[in-house]
Design an enzyme around this catalytic site. Structure first.
Site, PDB file in Angstrom:
ATOM      1  CB  SER A  40      -0.905   0.007   1.233  1.00  0.00           C
ATOM      2  OG  SER A  40      -1.525   1.270   1.391  1.00  0.00           O
ATOM      3  NE  ARG A  84     -16.928  -8.380 -46.458  1.00  0.00           N
ATOM      4  CZ  ARG A  84     -16.831  -8.825 -47.703  1.00  0.00           C
ATOM      5  NH1 ARG A  84     -17.283  -8.082 -48.702  1.00  0.00           N
ATOM      6  NH2 ARG A  84     -16.291  -9.979 -47.966  1.00  0.00           N
TER       7      ARG A  84
END
Length: 384
Positions: free
Chosen positions: A272, A311
Site C-alpha cells: 500500500s 457482409r
C-alpha cells in the site's frame, strides 16, 4: 502512442505481443504471400509473379502509424496495405497480388491466427494453475473447514473440496475454449461476396493450400456467420469468470477476520502506498477486474450476430478489438492466478479456529471422495 501504463497491469507482455501492430502486419503479409503461392501452384498466376509478391511481403518494413491513419479512412487495414504493396511491385506482378481475395478475408485470417496463438499462451498458465490446485486440493481434502453459503457460516466441508471446485471450473473452461477455437478459428477465404469468384473454379484448391501454409483448418467462407467468433469470446469470458471465482474466494479467505488463506508474498506485489502494514490481494484484483470487464466485451460480439446479408456493417468490425481485449484480460488473470495457486498460503490454525467458533462439528460428509472424483475426471486436462 503507447498505453502500457493502462494495459500492462492487466495483462502480460507475451499476450500483448500476440496482438500488437507488428504481429498484425506479419499475419497480413503472410496471408498475401501464401495466397500468391497457392494461386501459382494452381496455375492462376505465374510463379515468378508469386515469388515477387512473397519476396516483397517478406522484406516490407511498413510504418504501422501511417497505415493506421489510412485504415481509419478506408475502413480496413487491407485496403491501404494492398495499395502500398501494389505500388512497390513490378507492373507485371501487381495484378497477381490479392487475387480473388477481399479485405475481410485478410482481417478475419489475421484474427484467427492471433486467436490460436493467444489460446496456446493461455493454456500454459491455465495448466500451471490446474496442477497447483490439484496438489493443494489433495493435501487438504480431509482438512475440516467451515463452509459458507450466502456469505454466512454453514456446514463443514473439506477445505480441499473448495479448491477442487476452483480447479474443476478452470479446467472445464479451458477445455471449452479449446473446443471453440478449434472449431471457430479457421481460414477465411471467400472473396468479394463469398463466392470465390474469379478463380476459374480453383477456389477450394487455393483455400486448401492457403490454410495449410498458414497453419489453419480449411473451411468454407464464414464471413457472414459470426457464431464462431462469438463462441470464442464467450468461452474466453467463462475462463475469466472461472479464474475470478477462485480470486473472489481467495480474497474473502484472506480478510483479516478470516485469515484462512492468502496470496504468496511476492516482492513488489500487494503493498500500500499509504499503509505499510497492509498485504493486499492484488493478484486476485487482476482476475476480478478482468471478470468485471469481460461480460460487456462479449455482449458486443453477441449483438453483431444478426449481420446484414453477405457482409455486415459494423458488427464484425467490432470483433477484433473486443477479442484482443478479452485475450489480454484472460492472460493477465491466468498469470496472476497461476502465481497464487503455486504459492497459496493456507493457515490450518485459522481454519480450525473459525470452524470451532462456528460450532457445527467436524463432519465433512463425502468431501474427500468428491475431491478425488473432481480431480480424477480432470487428471490430464492439458495433455494434448
Amino acid at each position: 502512442m503507447s498505453q502500457l501504463l493502462r494495459t500492462r497491469p492487466a495483462t502480460t507482455d507475451a499476450m500483448l505481443a500476440v496482438f500488437d501492430d507488428a504481429a498484425t502486419l506479419r499475419h497480413a503479409l503472410a496471408f498475401e504471400a501464401e495466397l500468391a503461392r497457392a494461386e501459382a501452384a494452381e496455375g492462376l498466376i505465374g510463379t515468378a509473379e508469386a515469388e515477387a509478391v512473397a519476396a516483397l511481403c517478406a522484406g516490407s518494413a511498413l510504418d504501422p502509424a501511417a497505415l493506421a491513419g489510412e485504415a481509419a479512412l478506408a475502413g480496413t487495414l487491407a485496403i491501404p496495405l494492398v495499395a502500398r504493396l501494389r505500388r512497390a511491385l513490378p507492373e507485371a506482378a501487381a495484378g497477381s497480388l490479392h487475387k480473388g481475395a477481399t479485405s475481410q478475408d485478410v482481417a478475419d485470417t489475421i484474427l484467427v491466427r492471433q486467436i490460436r496463438e493467444g489460446q496456446a499462451l493461455l493454456d500454459a498458465d491455465l495448466a500451471r494453475t490446474a496442477r497447483a490446485l490439484a496438489a493443494l486440493a489433495r493435501r487438504h481434502a480431509a482438512t475440516p473447514a467451515i463452509g459458507r453459503t450466502l456469505l454466512q457460516d454453514a456446514l463443514p466441508i473439506g477445505f480441499g473440496l473448495r479448491i477442487a471446485q476452483w480447479q474443476a471450473g478452470i479446467v472445464d473452461a479451458a477445455e471449452r475454449l479449446r473446443r471453440e477455437v478449434e472449431q471457430g478459428a479457421a481460414l477465411q477465404f471467400g472473396g468479394a461476396a463469398g463466392t470465390r469468384a474469379g478463380l476459374a473454379g480453383r477456389g477450394a484448391a487455393v483455400a486448401a493450400r492457403l490454410a495449410a501454409a498458414l497453419g489453419l483448418p480449411d473451411a468454407a467462407p464464414w464471413h457472414a456467420r459470426r457464431g464462431g467468433m462469438a463462441g470464442i469470446a464467450t468461452a474466453l469470458a467463462i475462463v475469466i469468470g472461472a479464474l475470478g471465482k477462485m480470486a473472489r474466494d481467495v480474497s474473502l479467505l484472506a480478510q483479516n477476520g478470516v485469515g484462512e488463506a492468502r496470496e504468496p508474498a511476492i516482492p513488489g506485489r500487494g503493498g500500500s502506498s499509504a499503509m505499510a502494514h497492509k498485504r493486499n490481494p492484488t493478484g486476485c484484483q487482476v482476475a476480478l477486474s478482468a471478470a468485471l470487464r469481460a461480460p460487456g466485451l462479449v455482449a458486443g460480439l453477441l449483438a453483431g450476430l444478426p449481420a446484414e446479408e453477405e457482409r455486415g456493417l459494423g458488427g464484425w468490425q467490432a470483433e477484433g478489438p473486443a477479442l484482443a481485449d478479452l485475450f489480454l484480460l484472460a492472460a493477465g488473470a491466468a498469470e496472476a492466478t497461476a502465481a497464487i495457486a503455486e504459492g497459496l498460503e493456507i493457515d490450518e490454525a485459522a481454519i480450525a479456529r473459525n470452524l470451532a467458533a462456528a460450532g457445527p462439528g467436524v463432519d465433512i460428509g463425502e468431501s474427500e471422495a468428491l475431491t478425488e472424483s473432481l480431480l480424477t475426471a480432470r487428471s490430464q486436462p492439458f495433455a494434448r
